[in-house]
Scaffold this active site. Structure first.
Site, short mmCIF file in Angstrom:
data_model
loop_
_atom_site.label_atom_id
_atom_site.label_comp_id
_atom_site.label_asym_id
_atom_site.label_seq_id
_atom_site.Cartn_x
_atom_site.Cartn_y
_atom_site.Cartn_z
N CYS A 112 -13.64 6.03 -1.89
CA CYS A 112 -12.83 5.41 -2.44
C CYS A 112 -13.27 4.70 -3.63
CB CYS A 112 -11.99 4.30 -1.50
SG CYS A 112 -10.90 5.31 -0.07
N HIS B 286 -7.82 3.00 6.60
CA HIS B 286 -8.64 1.95 6.66
C HIS B 286 -9.94 2.09 7.37
CE1 HIS B 286 -5.34 -0.76 4.94
NE2 HIS B 286 -5.40 0.27 4.15
N GLU C 246 -11.16 -0.05 9.80
CA GLU C 246 -10.97 -0.16 11.09
C GLU C 246 -10.26 0.91 11.93
OE1 GLU C 246 -10.18 -1.57 8.15
OE2 GLU C 246 -9.43 -3.79 8.64
N CYS D 289 -5.95 -5.86 7.07
CA CYS D 289 -4.51 -5.97 6.85
C CYS D 289 -3.50 -6.15 8.19
CB CYS D 289 -3.86 -4.57 5.94
SG CYS D 289 -3.97 -3.16 6.85
N CYS E 44 -3.59 -2.85 10.42
CA CYS E 44 -4.88 -2.68 11.17
C CYS E 44 -5.01 -3.96 12.19
CB CYS E 44 -6.09 -2.78 10.26
SG CYS E 44 -6.29 -0.93 9.40
N TYR F 145 -9.20 -10.37 2.60
CA TYR F 145 -8.15 -9.32 1.83
C TYR F 145 -7.17 -10.40 1.06
CZ TYR F 145 -4.51 -5.81 1.65
OH TYR F 145 -3.74 -4.92 0.95
#
Length: 144
Positions: A26, A70, A72, A98, A101, A119
């Site tokens: 990413c 993600h 996690e 998030c 998650c 975040y």
């Protein structure tokens, strides 16, 4: 960090999560995660596309594609596919979870979440705290 004394292991696991994040393809954000139980790493993950998909996380406009997993979620999925379980484990993640998650973390039985960077949406952290999961920020890996 919030009042709790970190162990040398907490520092080391977060450093390892940071290294793991570098494996992500990413471009916008590289995130790494480790799940640790009884001082053993039982799973790891970084954000990226599902197995078998091309390793391109962003669309032409630079937005993250919807199917990117993600860090996690990747780590929890690996545990689920193994003979291990994450009941009572700790999660070390470079970016706070998030809200999606956070539900997986709670459901997986993880009892502590250590994170480095917050975040922008803190709903996930608020959910974890409300659910009784201990949440600890490690802002500086050199802290002890």
């Amino acid at each position: 960090m919030s009042g709790k004394k970190l162990t040398k292991y907490d520092i080391a696991y977060m450093k390892m999560a940071r290294e793991w994040s570098k494996l992500s393809y990413c471009k916008r954000k590289k995130v790494g995660a480790l799940i640790v139980k009884d001082r053993r790493i039982i799973s790891d993950g970084y954000n990226g596309t599902p197995s078998g998909f091309e390793n391109i996380c962003e669309d032409e406009q630079g937005a993250t594609k919807w199917h990117v997993l993600h860090a996690e979620a990747n780590a929890i999925s690996k545990v689920a596919a193994s003979t291990q379980n994450s009941e009572g484990a700790s999660l070390y993640v470079t970016l706070s979870p998030c809200k999606e998650c956070s539900k997986l973390i709670y459901q997986a039985g993880i009892k502590k979440v250590f994170y480095a960077e917050a975040y922008s949406d803190t709903t996930g952290l608020e959910f974890l705290k409300k659910a009784g999961v201990e949440v600890i920020q490690i802002e500086n890996d050199d802290e002890q």
